[in-house]
Enzyme design. Structure first.
Site, PDB file in Angstrom:
ATOM      1  N   ASP A   1     -11.088  -3.196   7.360  1.00  0.00           N
ATOM      2  CA  ASP A   1     -12.548  -3.317   7.209  1.00  0.00           C
ATOM      3  C   ASP A   1     -13.300  -2.114   7.767  1.00  0.00           C
ATOM      4  OD1 ASP A   1     -12.734  -5.724   5.910  1.00  0.00           O
ATOM      5  OD2 ASP A   1     -13.000  -6.912   7.735  1.00  0.00           O
TER       6      ASP A   1
ATOM      7  N   LEU B   1     -16.823 -11.606  10.468  1.00  0.00           N
ATOM      8  CA  LEU B   1     -18.059 -10.814  10.372  1.00  0.00           C
ATOM      9  C   LEU B   1     -17.828  -9.325  10.618  1.00  0.00           C
ATOM     10  CD1 LEU B   1     -20.328 -13.364  12.261  1.00  0.00           C
ATOM     11  CD2 LEU B   1     -20.548 -12.718   9.853  1.00  0.00           C
TER      12      LEU B   1
ATOM     13  N   LYS C   1     -21.002  -7.753   8.937  1.00  0.00           N
ATOM     14  CA  LYS C   1     -21.013  -7.764   7.462  1.00  0.00           C
ATOM     15  C   LYS C   1     -20.751  -9.168   6.947  1.00  0.00           C
ATOM     16  CE  LYS C   1     -16.315  -8.242   6.959  1.00  0.00           C
ATOM     17  NZ  LYS C   1     -15.709  -9.502   6.514  1.00  0.00           N
TER      18      LYS C   1
HETATM   19  O1  C5P Z   1      -6.244  -4.335   8.557  1.00  0.00           O
HETATM   20  P1  C5P Z   1      -6.365  -5.429   9.573  1.00  0.00           P
HETATM   21  O2  C5P Z   1      -5.608  -5.112  10.835  1.00  0.00           O
HETATM   22  O3  C5P Z   1      -7.781  -5.813   9.841  1.00  0.00           O
HETATM   23  O4  C5P Z   1      -5.703  -6.690   8.918  1.00  0.00           O
HETATM   24  C1  C5P Z   1      -5.303  -7.814   9.665  1.00  0.00           C
HETATM   25  C2  C5P Z   1      -4.299  -8.615   8.856  1.00  0.00           C
HETATM   26  O5  C5P Z   1      -4.920  -9.185   7.703  1.00  0.00           O
HETATM   27  C3  C5P Z   1      -3.162  -7.779   8.305  1.00  0.00           C
HETATM   28  O6  C5P Z   1      -2.124  -7.686   9.247  1.00  0.00           O
HETATM   29  C4  C5P Z   1      -2.739  -8.558   7.079  1.00  0.00           C
HETATM   30  O7  C5P Z   1      -1.926  -9.649   7.440  1.00  0.00           O
HETATM   31  C5  C5P Z   1      -4.045  -9.149   6.575  1.00  0.00           C
HETATM   32  N1  C5P Z   1      -4.660  -8.353   5.491  1.00  0.00           N
HETATM   33  C6  C5P Z   1      -4.081  -8.376   4.236  1.00  0.00           C
HETATM   34  N2  C5P Z   1      -4.659  -7.655   3.227  1.00  0.00           N
HETATM   35  C7  C5P Z   1      -5.772  -6.926   3.431  1.00  0.00           C
HETATM   36  C8  C5P Z   1      -6.373  -6.902   4.710  1.00  0.00           C
HETATM   37  C9  C5P Z   1      -5.782  -7.632   5.718  1.00  0.00           C
HETATM   38  O8  C5P Z   1      -3.062  -9.038   4.015  1.00  0.00           O
HETATM   39  N3  C5P Z   1      -6.310  -6.248   2.417  1.00  0.00           N
END
Ligand code: C5P
Length: 290
Positions: free
Chosen positions: A134, A97, A10
């Site tokens: 995501d 991505l 994406k």
């Molecule tokens: O959800 P995911 O594990 O992909 O997110 C990785 C990191 O990115 C999270 O631990 C957080 O620090 C940050 N993040 C955030 N706000 C979001 C998505 C991700 O702060 N909406």
């Protein structure tokens, strides 16, 4: 039963970030679009147990989001289910991505079918949100506006074709680190102003079918911290502009940059030329709704 499924990458056409929430995540709003670059996954029924292999052996193991998705789905099945899963990786890591997230969403959908679980999309979306911010989007692509921390997905339809060029420096960026540096910076946009601006301007540009308007409507609040962490991106962005990209910005939390081009020929020529500046490039159309 044997299934082969593509898991697309994406790009974020817009990505506005609000303040930090109580749970540590940031509230965001983003117009997200899948592109024709994809990983491929194969799924085969097995009597019991999960067996996972990957074209990149470093990515094999229980930590992979594909395995975590499969294990999560196993807990939703009344009887023991097994599968042999292979992942052919083409989407680079730490690029912004969404490759790992897309693989996970694909695993949820494919195994739901392979195992005859018949879980509704809403249930899969709940599991997806547990796997990563995501992941829910990839259940509802090719185009959507996402909100919350990523789990609120509003699919959109448009008929505008565009070509994209991707260029990724050797160094990747960690999503968590990019977000945490952003937090240290002042001036996160005011929620109400931004609700009415970036995503809506992009939707208007997509509906107008005008690629140069789309290029102008691009915005990504994570660029501020990513460019500080990886100053080489500035030069790469300039190179992409010189190669005919109408608009260039960071993909998600980086480190890949995406350029929007009027047609695939320009994009392919740019991708070939940009290999002089960075080790990985790609060019192709984004995904059109079926
Ligand atoms: O959800 P995911 O594990 O992909 O997110 C990785 C990191 O990115 C999270 O631990 C957080 O620090 C940050 N993040 C955030 N706000 C979001 C998505 C991700 O702060 N909406």
């Amino acid at each position: 039963m044997f299934m082969e499924v593509q898991a697309p990458a994406k790009i974020n056409l817009t990505l506005r970030v609000f303040g930090k929430r109580m749970d540590g995540y940031h509230t965001l709003e983003s117009v997200v679009q899948t592109i024709t670059l994809s990983d491929s996954l194969t799924f085969e029924s097995a009597a019991e147990g999960l067996f996972f292999s990957c074209s990149d052996p470093v990515l094999e193991g229980e930590d992979n989001l594909v395995m975590r998705a499969a294990r999560l789905l196993q807990t939703r099945s009344a009887m023991p289910r097994g599968a042999r899963i292979h992942l052919e990786k083409r989407i680079p890591q730490q690029a912004g991505l969404g490759g790992g997230s897309s693989d996970a969403a694909t695993a949820l959908t494919a195994l739901n079918e392979l195992w005859d679980l018949h879980l509704p999309l809403d249930d899969l979306a709940t599991l997806a949100a547990d796997l990563g911010s995501d992941v829910p989007f990839f259940l509802r692509g090719p185009s959507a506006v996402i909100g919350g921390r990523g789990e609120l997905v509003r699919p959109i339809t448009h008929n505008t074709a565009a070509a994209v060029v991707l260029a990724k420096p050797a160094t990747g960026l960690s999503t968590g680190e990019v977000y945490s540096r952003l937090q240290a910076m002042p001036q996160l946009p005011d929620e109400e102003i931004f609700m009415r601006s970036a995503a809506q301007v992009m939707l208007n540009a997509l509906n107008a079918g005008d690629v140069s308007l789309i290029a102008r409507a691009m915005v990504n609040d994570l660029e501020r911290s990513a460019y500080i962490m990886l100053p080489d991106l500035t030069r790469l962005r300039e190179r992409m502009r010189l190669q005919g990209c109408l608009g260039v910005q960071l993909c998600g939390s980086g480190s890949a940059l995406v350029g929007i081009c009027a047609d695939v020929e320009v994009a392919k020529a740019a991708a070939a030329e940009l290999l002089n500046d960075c080790p990985w490039t790609w060019a192709g159309p984004w995904t059109m709704a079926a």
